[in-house]
Design a protein around this motif. Sequence first.
Motif, PDB file in Angstrom:
ATOM      1  N   TYR A  30       0.807   2.594   1.825  1.00  2.67           N
ATOM      2  CA  TYR A  30      -0.079   2.221   2.925  1.00  2.67           C
ATOM      3  C   TYR A  30      -1.550   2.479   2.595  1.00  2.67           C
ATOM      4  O   TYR A  30      -1.887   3.473   1.958  1.00  2.67           O
ATOM      5  CB  TYR A  30       0.293   2.990   4.201  1.00  2.67           C
ATOM      6  N   ALA A  31      -2.375   1.559   3.027  1.00  3.70           N
ATOM      7  CA  ALA A  31      -3.824   1.801   3.062  1.00  3.70           C
ATOM      8  C   ALA A  31      -4.131   2.333   4.454  1.00  3.70           C
ATOM      9  O   ALA A  31      -3.502   1.923   5.439  1.00  3.70           O
ATOM     10  CB  ALA A  31      -4.570   0.502   2.816  1.00  3.70           C
ATOM     11  N   VAL A  32      -5.106   3.233   4.527  1.00  2.05           N
ATOM     12  CA  VAL A  32      -5.366   3.915   5.798  1.00  2.05           C
ATOM     13  C   VAL A  32      -6.851   3.824   6.162  1.00  2.05           C
ATOM     14  O   VAL A  32      -7.717   3.948   5.287  1.00  2.05           O
ATOM     15  CB  VAL A  32      -4.987   5.418   5.687  1.00  2.05           C
ATOM     16  N   VAL A  33      -7.124   3.619   7.442  1.00  5.93           N
ATOM     17  CA  VAL A  33      -8.439   3.972   8.002  1.00  5.93           C
ATOM     18  C   VAL A  33      -8.184   4.948   9.134  1.00  5.93           C
ATOM     19  O   VAL A  33      -7.166   4.835   9.835  1.00  5.93           O
ATOM     20  CB  VAL A  33      -9.261   2.761   8.529  1.00  5.93           C
ATOM     21  N   CYS A  34      -9.096   5.903   9.303  1.00  5.25           N
ATOM     22  CA  CYS A  34      -8.822   6.954  10.276  1.00  5.25           C
ATOM     23  C   CYS A  34     -10.113   7.618  10.739  1.00  5.25           C
ATOM     24  O   CYS A  34     -11.176   7.390  10.169  1.00  5.25           O
ATOM     25  CB  CYS A  34      -7.903   8.005   9.654  1.00  5.25           C
ATOM     26  N   ILE A  35      -9.963   8.450  11.756  1.00  4.87           N
ATOM     27  CA  ILE A  35     -11.107   9.258  12.205  1.00  4.87           C
ATOM     28  C   ILE A  35     -10.771  10.736  12.043  1.00  4.87           C
ATOM     29  O   ILE A  35      -9.608  11.126  12.036  1.00  4.87           O
ATOM     30  CB  ILE A  35     -11.488   8.967  13.676  1.00  4.87           C
ATOM     31  N   GLY A  36     -11.821  11.529  11.925  1.00  2.00           N
ATOM     32  CA  GLY A  36     -11.677  12.979  11.907  1.00  2.00           C
ATOM     33  C   GLY A  36     -11.986  13.532  13.290  1.00  2.00           C
ATOM     34  O   GLY A  36     -12.068  12.776  14.262  1.00  2.00           O
TER      35      GLY A  36
ATOM     36  N   ALA B 172     -11.972   5.386   5.135  1.00  6.64           N
ATOM     37  CA  ALA B 172     -10.948   4.529   4.540  1.00  6.64           C
ATOM     38  C   ALA B 172     -10.431   5.156   3.253  1.00  6.64           C
ATOM     39  O   ALA B 172     -11.193   5.777   2.504  1.00  6.64           O
ATOM     40  CB  ALA B 172     -11.541   3.153   4.238  1.00  6.64           C
ATOM     41  N   SER B 173      -9.142   4.968   2.987  1.00  4.99           N
ATOM     42  CA  SER B 173      -8.559   5.511   1.756  1.00  4.99           C
ATOM     43  C   SER B 173      -8.978   4.663   0.561  1.00  4.99           C
ATOM     44  O   SER B 173      -9.105   3.443   0.652  1.00  4.99           O
ATOM     45  CB  SER B 173      -7.038   5.576   1.863  1.00  4.99           C
TER      46      SER B 173
ATOM     47  N   ARG C  72      -7.565   8.801  -1.197  1.00  2.00           N
ATOM     48  CA  ARG C  72      -8.434   9.789  -0.561  1.00  2.00           C
ATOM     49  C   ARG C  72      -9.307   9.097   0.485  1.00  2.00           C
ATOM     50  O   ARG C  72      -9.879   8.037   0.202  1.00  2.00           O
ATOM     51  CB  ARG C  72      -9.348  10.433  -1.603  1.00  2.00           C
ATOM     52  N   PRO C  73      -9.468   9.707   1.659  1.00  2.00           N
ATOM     53  CA  PRO C  73     -10.243   9.052   2.730  1.00  2.00           C
ATOM     54  C   PRO C  73     -11.741   9.242   2.536  1.00  2.00           C
ATOM     55  O   PRO C  73     -12.456   9.706   3.428  1.00  2.00           O
ATOM     56  CB  PRO C  73      -9.753   9.782   3.979  1.00  2.00           C
ATOM     57  N   CYS C  74     -12.220   8.881   1.363  1.00  2.00           N
ATOM     58  CA  CYS C  74     -13.593   9.235   0.983  1.00  2.00           C
ATOM     59  C   CYS C  74     -14.548   8.064   1.096  1.00  2.00           C
ATOM     60  O   CYS C  74     -15.711   8.179   0.753  1.00  2.00           O
ATOM     61  CB  CYS C  74     -13.589   9.786  -0.439  1.00  2.00           C
TER      62      CYS C  74
END
Lengths: 77, 573
Positions: free
Chosen positions: B153-159, B173-174, B179-181
Motif C-alpha cells: 500500500y501507498a499511504v497518505v496520512c496526518i499526524g 505521503a509514503s 517512510r512518510p517523509c
Amino acid sequence: MRVVVKLYGTLGQTFPGYQPSRGIEVNLPEEATVRDLLAHLGLPERAIVIVGGRVLPADAGLQNNAPVSIFQPIGGG
Amino acid sequence: MKLIRVNMTDKTIHTEDVPPEYAGLGGRGLSSVIINTEVPPRCDPLGPENKLIFAAGLLSGTTMPNTSRLSIGAKSPLTGGIKESNVGGMIAVAMGRLGIQAIIVEGQAPEGELYLLKIDGNGNASLIPAQEYKGMRTYPLVEKLLATYGKDYAVVCIGPAGEYKMPIASVQASDVDDRPCRAAGRGGMGAVMGAKGLKAILVDRRGKDGNPVADPEAFREAVKNLVQMIKSDPMNAEVMPNLGTAALVAPVNSMGGFPSYNARKGVLDGWENICGERMAEIIKERGGNPTHRGCDQCIIFCSNVYVDKDGKYVTSALEYETIWAMGGMTGITDLDVIARLDNLCDDIGVDTMSAGVAIAVAMDSGYRNFGDAAAAIEMMEEIGKGTEFGRILGGGGVAVGKHFNNPRVPAVKGQTIAAYDPRALLGLGVTFATSPMGADHTAGNVVGAYLTGMLDPLKPEGQVETSRFLQIAIAAYDTLGLCFMASVALLNPEAFEAVSKLIGAKLGQTLGPDEFPFGLGLRVLKAEREFNRRVGFTKEDDRLPRFFYEEPLPPHNTVFVIRDEELDSVFDF
C-alpha cells in the motif's frame, strides 16, 4: 590580476584536490572578463558567476582580488 | 477514469466516471475546478461543507516518468482561499494504475471519530474505524498500517497536528522506502483531513494499466522525446542527483536573497555549514544516500537520506526550503539539528516552511534568541503535544505575530513565504503577492531565471512577465502530475510542443498551439482566482507585507519596488 574562485554544485569535483574552504587562486590578464575566467578554468559559458551579490554577464570585467563564486545553472528548487 | 466520493457524515462511498465537465483534468487543475464548482466559498474550511480533494495527475500511472505528484486541495484554513498542495511519493501512481483520478472527501465525521480509507487492488474503497491510531505520529503510524494491511500500500496520512486541526498541518505521503517523509505541506490540508475525521488513506500499489492511453504508439514516442529533454537538462543531470534542492543555499546566499533571522538579513552568517555541498559531504562520509529516488517513476533522484554520526536514519529528503526555514530564518547553522527538526515536522505532520517561520517569528519577538537549537526543538515538541503555545505556533507565522504583537511576519494571504527574499529577488515577490495560493514558491519560481542568467533579480524589468509566464506554465504542469524538477526542464517552446503531443496521445485529441500550457494553465488560474474572489479577496490581498516595502534588506539594502499596478497586471485577463 588575481581572483579567488569558489566552485559550487559539482564543479569542484572536476578540479582534483579542490578544497571548498580555500577555493582556487587564478591569475588573469588585467582586462579579463567573466568569459575569459570560465575559458581559463575550462568551464562552460552557461556557468553562473556571482561577484559582490550580483550575477555577472559573460562580458563583464573582473576586479583584482574580488572573491568570485561559480555555479551550475539551476532552473528552480 | 473514476472519481471516488467518500461522505464522512453518513460513511457512504460512491464511484463514478469522471464527468464531462472535469474531463482532461487531473492534479491541481481537477482539484481547483472541483473546489470552485462544488465548495461554497464562504464555508468553514474545517466544517462539513468543505471538500478535500486528492487528485492524481492526469498522467500519473502512465509510463511518463516523474508524474507521481498527488494534488491535495480544499478551501484552506490557513489562507481562507483555495489551496492546492502537491506531494510526491507512491500514491498518485498507485491511484492512476487503479484508474482513480481523484478521491473527494465530503461531509464530516462526528467529533472524536477517526477513520482510514482503504482502496484495494480492485479499486474498491472502504472506511475502517481508526480509534487505535488516534494521536499517533506519522512514522509509527505508517509502520503499523503496513504491518497490518501489507507492504503493497501507498499511504497518505496526518499526524497529531492534523488531528488538532492546526492551520499549518501537512498531509504526509509514503516514499519508495515506505517512510512518510514527503509532504503536502502548505495551506493546512492536514487540518482539513483531521476535521473530516480521516487519519490515513491507503491505496493498493498493484494496479496495472488503469490510466488509459488513446494512442499508445504516439504516447511512447512523446515519452521518449521528453525523457531525453529532462535527462539532458544540466540541473537535472548534474546538480539535483548530487545535491538535491539544497544546491540553492549557496547561490541564493551569494545573491543576498536568503531571508535570514526572520528576514532581517539576506545572507545567513555561516551558511557554508548548511549548504548543499556540505550536506552531500556529510551524507557521504556517514554512509547515507545523497542520490535517492524518493518518488515512484523518478528519473532525476533529487531526494536524499540524511543519517546521523552513527549512520542511523534521521530524515529524507533534507530540502532547500526546510534548510532555509529551520536554519536561515532561525539562525541555526547545524545540519544535524535542522535534519532533526525536519524529521519532527514530518512525524508531527506540519509544513517545515510554515513551522520554521513560526519559530523564527517567535524568536524575532524576543521569545527565544536566534540560533537557539534547543528552543527550536522544544517549540516543535510543543506543536506535537498540542500545548497552548504549541497551538499558536501551529497557527503559523501570522498567528505567532499576532500573539506577540509583531508585525514583521513575511506572509501573503496568511501563508508565510518560502526561501527567497522579495527585496533582493523581485520576481519571487511578484509570485508571492499574486499567487492564488498565498506566498508560494513553486507557483512561479523566478529564481531559475536568475540562475540561468536570463533576468537580473534586482531590476524591476521583466519580473512581472516572468512570474506570469511561470505561474501559467506551472499551473498546467501541476495538472499533469509532473514534478517541479521535470517541469523546469520543460519550459521552452520545443518542450511545450512535445508535451502537447503527449497529452494529445493520452486523450486521443490533437491539441491546438495555444492549449498547452497557456490554455490549460489559464483555465486553472481563472478557477482559483474566481473562487478567491467569491471568498471576498480583492487586489489588496495581492500585496506583500509592509516591511518588505519599507525595511531595506542587507547586503543590497534594497526594498521591494514592484508597483501595485504592475502586480495587478499579472493576472489582467
